[in-house]
Design an enzyme around this catalytic site. Structure first.
Site, PDB file in Angstrom:
ATOM      1  CG  ASP A  62      -0.266  -0.177   2.526  1.00 43.42           C
ATOM      2  OD1 ASP A  62       0.911  -0.589   2.533  1.00 43.42           O
ATOM      3  OD2 ASP A  62      -0.895   0.099   3.560  1.00 43.42           O
ATOM      4  CD  GLU A 122       9.764  -1.639  11.347  1.00 42.03           C
ATOM      5  OE1 GLU A 122       9.690  -1.759  12.600  1.00 42.03           O
ATOM      6  OE2 GLU A 122       8.779  -1.400  10.619  1.00 42.03           O
TER       7      GLU A 122
END
Ligand code: UGA
Ligand code: MN
Length: 258
Positions: free
Chosen positions: A135, A220
Site C-alpha cells: 500500500d 524492524e
C-alpha cells in the site's frame, strides 16, 4: 516493452547483470483493494531496471487474481504463499496495529532467497533486499539510491509515525539516531519502507529474520539487530522523501449488499 514481453512464450528474463538486482519482498492479502494496490506496484516496478519482485500471499494457496496479475505484469517475479496462523491474524474489528502484519510472509521471502543462493560462489551473489508493502508509494529514485547498499542503507520515509517525515539523524554522513516522534528509543526507529539490505551481507548472517512476538514498532529492530550496528548504517537520500507510507482507505461497499 517488458509488459508486452510478458505475453510471449518463452518468457524472457529482462534482468541482466549490468547493475545489482533489487529483490523486493511484498506480503499481500485479499481485500477489495488488493488488485488496485498490486497494479500500482507493477506499474512502478516496470520502470525499474533489474528488479525481482517476490510476492508472498497471506493465504492457504495462491489466488488466481495474484497469479494472473503477476503473469501479465512484465516484472520478473516469484510468487510464494504463507498463511498467517489464525491466532496471529488481524480480525475485521481489530485495531490495525494490534497484531503484526506481513511478518510470516517476509520471512518466507527471506528463506526463499537463502535457498536460491545456497552453495553459489560469492562472485555470483549480488543484489539488495527491500521490503515493500503493497500500500505504500514508491518513487523510481529510491531504487537507484538503494541499489549499491554495502550492508544496510537507511533513508527518510514520508507520512508515517504521526509526522510528515521520519528520518535518520545524520551528521557527517553517519547515522547518529532517529528524528522521529513515536517510540524514539527504539534502537532502529524506522519504518519497514526505510531501509535496504545487501544480499551477500544478509546471507552472511544466518540468524537474520523477523520475530513473531515483538513489542509494537520493534519489528524492524528485531531484524536489523542481527545485521548491523547504528554506526555501520549507510545514510542515503538524506533530506529527500522518496517513499511514502500511504495507507489505502477501507472501501465502503454497503450498497453492494443491496
Ligand atoms: C506498518 C509498517 O509499515 C509495516 O511494514 C509493518 O509490518 C506493520 O506496521 C506492523 O507493525 O506489522 P501498516 O500500514 O499498518 O504498516 O500495515 P499494512 O500495510 O496493513 O501491512 C503490511 C503488509 O502486510 C502489507 O503489504 C499487507 O498487504 C500485508 N498484510 C497485512 C498481510 O500479508 N496480511 C494481513 O493480514 C495484513
Ligand atoms: Mn501499510
Amino acid at each position: 516493452m517488458k509488459h508486452k514481453l510478458a505475453r510471449l512464450e518463452p518468457r524472457s528474463n529482462t534482468n541482466d547483470k549490468s547493475v545489482p538486482t533489487i529483490y523486493v519482498i511484498t506480503p499481500t492479502y485479499y481485500r477489495p483493494v488488493q488488485k488496485a494496490e498490486l497494479t500500482r506496484m507493477c506499474h512502478t516496478f516496470l520502470l525499474v531496471p533489474n528488479l525481482h519482485w517476490i510476492v508472498i500471499e497471506d493465504a492457504k494457496s495462491n489466488s488466481k487474481l495474484v497469479t494472473d496479475l503477476l503473469n501479465n505484469c512484465g516484472v520478473v517475479y516469484t510468487l510464494l504463499k504463507e498463511e498467517t496462523p489464525p491466532e496471529q491474524k488481524l480480525g475485521e474489528k481489530d485495531k490495525n496495529w494490534s497484531k503484526p502484519r506481513g511478518v510470516h510472509q517476509r520471512n518466507t521471502g527471506l528463506f526463499w532467497l537463502r535457498d536460491v543462493f545456497r552453495g553459489l560462489p560469492p562472485n555470483q551473489i549480488e543484489g539488495v533486499i527491500y521490503f515493500a508493502d503493497d500500500d505504500n508509494t514508491y518513487s523510481l529514485e529510491v531504487f537507484e539510491e538503494m541499489r549499491y547498499t554495502q550492508k544496510v542503507s537507511v533513508w527518510p520515509v514520508g507520512l508515517v509515525g504521526g509526522l510528515m517525515v521520519e528520518k535518520p539523524k545524520v551528521s557527517n554522513n553517519k547515522v547518529t539516531g532517529w528524528d522521529v516522534s513515536w517510540a524514539p528509543n527504539r534502537p532502529f526507529a524506522l519504518d519497514m519502507a526505510g531501509f535496504a539490505v545487501n544480499v551477500k551481507h544478509f546471507l552472511s548472517k544466518p540468524k537474520a529474520k523477523f520475530a513473531y512476538h515483538v513489542k509494537r514498532g520493534y519489528q524492524e529492530t528485531e531484524f536489523l539487530k542481527h545485521l548491523v550496528t547504528l554506526e555501520e548504517l549507510e545514510s542515503i537520500a538524506e533530506n529527500r522523501v522518496l517513499v511514502w507510507h500511504t495507507r489505502t482507505e477501507k472501501v465502503d461497499l454497503r450498497l453492494e449488499q443491496k
